[in-house]
Design a protein around this motif. Structure first.
Motif, PDB file in Angstrom:
ATOM      1  N   GLU A  63       8.878 -11.618  -7.219  1.00 35.01           N
ATOM      2  CA  GLU A  63       8.902 -10.376  -7.990  1.00 35.01           C
ATOM      3  C   GLU A  63       7.565 -10.043  -8.657  1.00 35.01           C
ATOM      4  OE1 GLU A  63      11.279  -8.282  -7.699  1.00 35.01           O
ATOM      5  OE2 GLU A  63      12.602  -9.653  -6.625  1.00 35.01           O
ATOM      6  N   THR A  64       6.595 -10.931  -8.581  1.00 29.86           N
ATOM      7  CA  THR A  64       5.297 -10.683  -9.199  1.00 29.86           C
ATOM      8  C   THR A  64       4.624  -9.491  -8.534  1.00 29.86           C
ATOM      9  OG1 THR A  64       5.054 -13.035  -9.654  1.00 29.86           O
ATOM     10  CG2 THR A  64       3.039 -11.708  -9.722  1.00 29.86           C
ATOM     11  N   PRO A  65       4.210  -8.508  -9.318  1.00 32.09           N
ATOM     12  CA  PRO A  65       3.540  -7.339  -8.735  1.00 32.09           C
ATOM     13  C   PRO A  65       2.222  -7.740  -8.058  1.00 32.09           C
ATOM     14  CG  PRO A  65       4.089  -6.968 -11.049  1.00 32.09           C
ATOM     15  CD  PRO A  65       4.353  -8.407 -10.760  1.00 32.09           C
ATOM     16  N   VAL A  66       1.925  -7.046  -6.995  1.00 36.75           N
ATOM     17  CA  VAL A  66       0.696  -7.275  -6.246  1.00 36.75           C
ATOM     18  C   VAL A  66      -0.202  -6.062  -6.453  1.00 36.75           C
ATOM     19  CG1 VAL A  66      -0.276  -7.616  -3.941  1.00 36.75           C
ATOM     20  CG2 VAL A  66       1.889  -8.674  -4.551  1.00 36.75           C
ATOM     21  N   ALA A  67      -1.488  -6.307  -6.592  1.00 41.42           N
ATOM     22  CA  ALA A  67      -2.438  -5.201  -6.768  1.00 41.42           C
ATOM     23  C   ALA A  67      -2.301  -4.224  -5.602  1.00 41.42           C
ATOM     24  CB  ALA A  67      -3.857  -5.738  -6.849  1.00 41.42           C
ATOM     25  N   SER A  68      -2.302  -2.949  -5.905  1.00 40.83           N
ATOM     26  CA  SER A  68      -2.142  -1.935  -4.858  1.00 40.83           C
ATOM     27  C   SER A  68      -3.245  -2.049  -3.809  1.00 40.83           C
ATOM     28  CB  SER A  68      -2.111  -0.541  -5.461  1.00 40.83           C
ATOM     29  OG  SER A  68      -3.311  -0.274  -6.154  1.00 40.83           O
ATOM     30  N   LYS A  69      -4.401  -2.582  -4.196  1.00 42.73           N
ATOM     31  CA  LYS A  69      -5.498  -2.762  -3.245  1.00 42.73           C
ATOM     32  C   LYS A  69      -5.058  -3.659  -2.076  1.00 42.73           C
ATOM     33  CE  LYS A  69     -10.164  -4.598  -2.888  1.00 42.73           C
ATOM     34  NZ  LYS A  69     -11.227  -5.331  -3.527  1.00 42.73           N
ATOM     35  N   VAL A  70      -4.263  -4.676  -2.396  1.00 45.12           N
ATOM     36  CA  VAL A  70      -3.787  -5.598  -1.360  1.00 45.12           C
ATOM     37  C   VAL A  70      -2.865  -4.870  -0.391  1.00 45.12           C
ATOM     38  CG1 VAL A  70      -2.378  -7.662  -0.939  1.00 45.12           C
ATOM     39  CG2 VAL A  70      -4.015  -7.641  -2.835  1.00 45.12           C
ATOM     40  N   THR A  71      -1.890  -4.160  -0.920  1.00 44.00           N
ATOM     41  CA  THR A  71      -0.930  -3.493  -0.045  1.00 44.00           C
ATOM     42  C   THR A  71      -1.531  -2.273   0.654  1.00 44.00           C
ATOM     43  OG1 THR A  71      -0.009  -2.300  -1.950  1.00 44.00           O
ATOM     44  CG2 THR A  71       1.104  -4.333  -1.283  1.00 44.00           C
ATOM     45  N   GLU A  72      -2.548  -1.654   0.063  1.00 39.17           N
ATOM     46  CA  GLU A  72      -3.212  -0.520   0.720  1.00 39.17           C
ATOM     47  C   GLU A  72      -3.927  -0.967   1.989  1.00 39.17           C
ATOM     48  OE1 GLU A  72      -5.698   1.268  -2.276  1.00 39.17           O
ATOM     49  OE2 GLU A  72      -3.971   2.039  -3.382  1.00 39.17           O
ATOM     50  N   GLU A  73      -4.344  -2.229   2.033  1.00 42.04           N
ATOM     51  CA  GLU A  73      -5.014  -2.745   3.231  1.00 42.04           C
ATOM     52  C   GLU A  73      -4.094  -2.715   4.444  1.00 42.04           C
ATOM     53  OE1 GLU A  73      -6.571  -6.616   2.325  1.00 42.04           O
ATOM     54  OE2 GLU A  73      -7.985  -5.832   0.850  1.00 42.04           O
ATOM     55  N   TYR A  74      -2.787  -2.803   4.213  1.00 43.36           N
ATOM     56  CA  TYR A  74      -1.842  -2.763   5.323  1.00 43.36           C
ATOM     57  C   TYR A  74      -1.945  -1.457   6.100  1.00 43.36           C
ATOM     58  CZ  TYR A  74       0.451  -6.904   3.305  1.00 43.36           C
ATOM     59  OH  TYR A  74       0.730  -8.149   2.828  1.00 43.36           O
ATOM     60  N   GLU A  75      -2.277  -0.382   5.403  1.00 44.99           N
ATOM     61  CA  GLU A  75      -2.381   0.936   6.045  1.00 44.99           C
ATOM     62  C   GLU A  75      -3.464   0.963   7.131  1.00 44.99           C
ATOM     63  OE1 GLU A  75      -0.559   3.694   5.558  1.00 44.99           O
ATOM     64  OE2 GLU A  75       0.618   2.992   3.844  1.00 44.99           O
ATOM     65  N   THR A  76      -4.505   0.166   6.958  1.00 40.09           N
ATOM     66  CA  THR A  76      -5.627   0.197   7.900  1.00 40.09           C
ATOM     67  C   THR A  76      -5.607  -0.958   8.899  1.00 40.09           C
ATOM     68  OG1 THR A  76      -7.041  -1.020   6.362  1.00 40.09           O
ATOM     69  CG2 THR A  76      -7.083   1.404   6.222  1.00 40.09           C
ATOM     70  N   MET A  77      -4.618  -1.823   8.806  1.00 37.64           N
ATOM     71  CA  MET A  77      -4.556  -2.960   9.723  1.00 37.64           C
ATOM     72  C   MET A  77      -4.161  -2.521  11.125  1.00 37.64           C
ATOM     73  SD  MET A  77      -2.755  -6.116   7.739  1.00 37.64           S
ATOM     74  CE  MET A  77      -3.645  -7.113   6.560  1.00 37.64           C
ATOM     75  N   THR A  78      -4.692  -3.247  12.091  1.00 35.88           N
ATOM     76  CA  THR A  78      -4.281  -3.029  13.482  1.00 35.88           C
ATOM     77  C   THR A  78      -2.881  -3.615  13.671  1.00 35.88           C
ATOM     78  OG1 THR A  78      -5.139  -5.141  14.272  1.00 35.88           O
ATOM     79  CG2 THR A  78      -6.694  -3.274  14.246  1.00 35.88           C
ATOM     80  N   ASN A  79      -2.281  -3.277  14.782  1.00 37.86           N
ATOM     81  CA  ASN A  79      -0.960  -3.836  15.082  1.00 37.86           C
ATOM     82  C   ASN A  79      -1.015  -5.365  15.121  1.00 37.86           C
ATOM     83  OD1 ASN A  79      -0.189  -1.192  15.262  1.00 37.86           O
ATOM     84  ND2 ASN A  79       0.113  -1.203  17.476  1.00 37.86           N
ATOM     85  N   ALA A  80      -2.058  -5.902  15.749  1.00 39.16           N
ATOM     86  CA  ALA A  80      -2.199  -7.364  15.840  1.00 39.16           C
ATOM     87  C   ALA A  80      -2.354  -7.988  14.454  1.00 39.16           C
ATOM     88  CB  ALA A  80      -3.395  -7.726  16.723  1.00 39.16           C
ATOM     89  N   GLU A  81      -3.073  -7.322  13.568  1.00 36.79           N
ATOM     90  CA  GLU A  81      -3.243  -7.835  12.203  1.00 36.79           C
ATOM     91  C   GLU A  81      -1.928  -7.794  11.420  1.00 36.79           C
ATOM     92  OE1 GLU A  81      -7.934  -6.802  11.287  1.00 36.79           O
ATOM     93  OE2 GLU A  81      -6.437  -5.195  11.133  1.00 36.79           O
TER      94      GLU A  81
END
Length: 173
Positions: free
Chosen positions: A54-72
């Motif tokens: 339940e610990t919040p994660v910095a939005s910077k971390v989850t925003e990186e998912y938007e730019t990841m390739t399918n393999a990533e």
């Protein structure tokens, strides 16, 4: 006398084997890679794991998912499974949190995959995780591992809460 020369060493070896067996099977407080069932310790560990989830994660971390390739994205889910499973070898680690699971699910759901079955596989893995149901972690790991042509590090079981907490503390704290 001739029989003793033949049977003496055999009896001696068998006696040693039996002695070692009984010595190791006695409870001497040694762990010998066997985890004892301690419901109190398991409950305490699970409480800490739930708090970590339940610990919040910095939005910077989850925003990186938007730019990841399918393999990533596939590798990210694979790395997350390492927190939950026993395997001989594990390469890569990513802590499982509610924010990350939900964001990964949404990103994958809205992303185009050349192989629709890969997208379906990832969504099927993540959907129960949103509800904190990780019972599929072994099969999830091995499906991804197999799709990546893995030959070392097949998952064999779920970690106990104590083992998982130890993994979290070593990898992420």
């Amino acid at each position: 006398m001739k029989n003793w020369k033949v049977w003496g060493p055999i009896v001696g070896i068998l006696a040693c084997i039996v002695g070692v067996y009984f010595y190791l099977s006695e409870d001497r407080g040694l762990e010998l890679n066997v985890k004892k069932n301690d419901p109190v310790a398991a409950k305490e560990a699970q409480t800490k794991i739930d708090k970590s989830f339940e610990t919040p994660v910095a939005s910077k971390v989850t925003e990186e998912y938007e730019t990841m390739t399918n393999a990533e994205l596939i590798q990210e889910v694979h790395n997350m499974t390492h927190q939950k499973v026993e395997a001989d070898k594990k390469w890569g680690a990513s802590e499982i949190t509610a924010d990350k699971v939900q964001t990964l699910f949404n990103v994958i759901k809205n992303k185009d995959f050349q192989n629709g079955s890969t997208k379906d596989m990832l969504l099927a893995i993540l959907e129960p995780w949103i509800r904190k149901d990780f019972s599929n972690a072994v099969s999830a790991h091995n499906r991804i591992w197999s799709s990546q042509n893995g030959n070392i590090g097949k998952a064999t079981r779920l970690l106990t809460p104590e083992e998982e907490l130890d993994y979290i503390e070593k990898q992420f704290r």
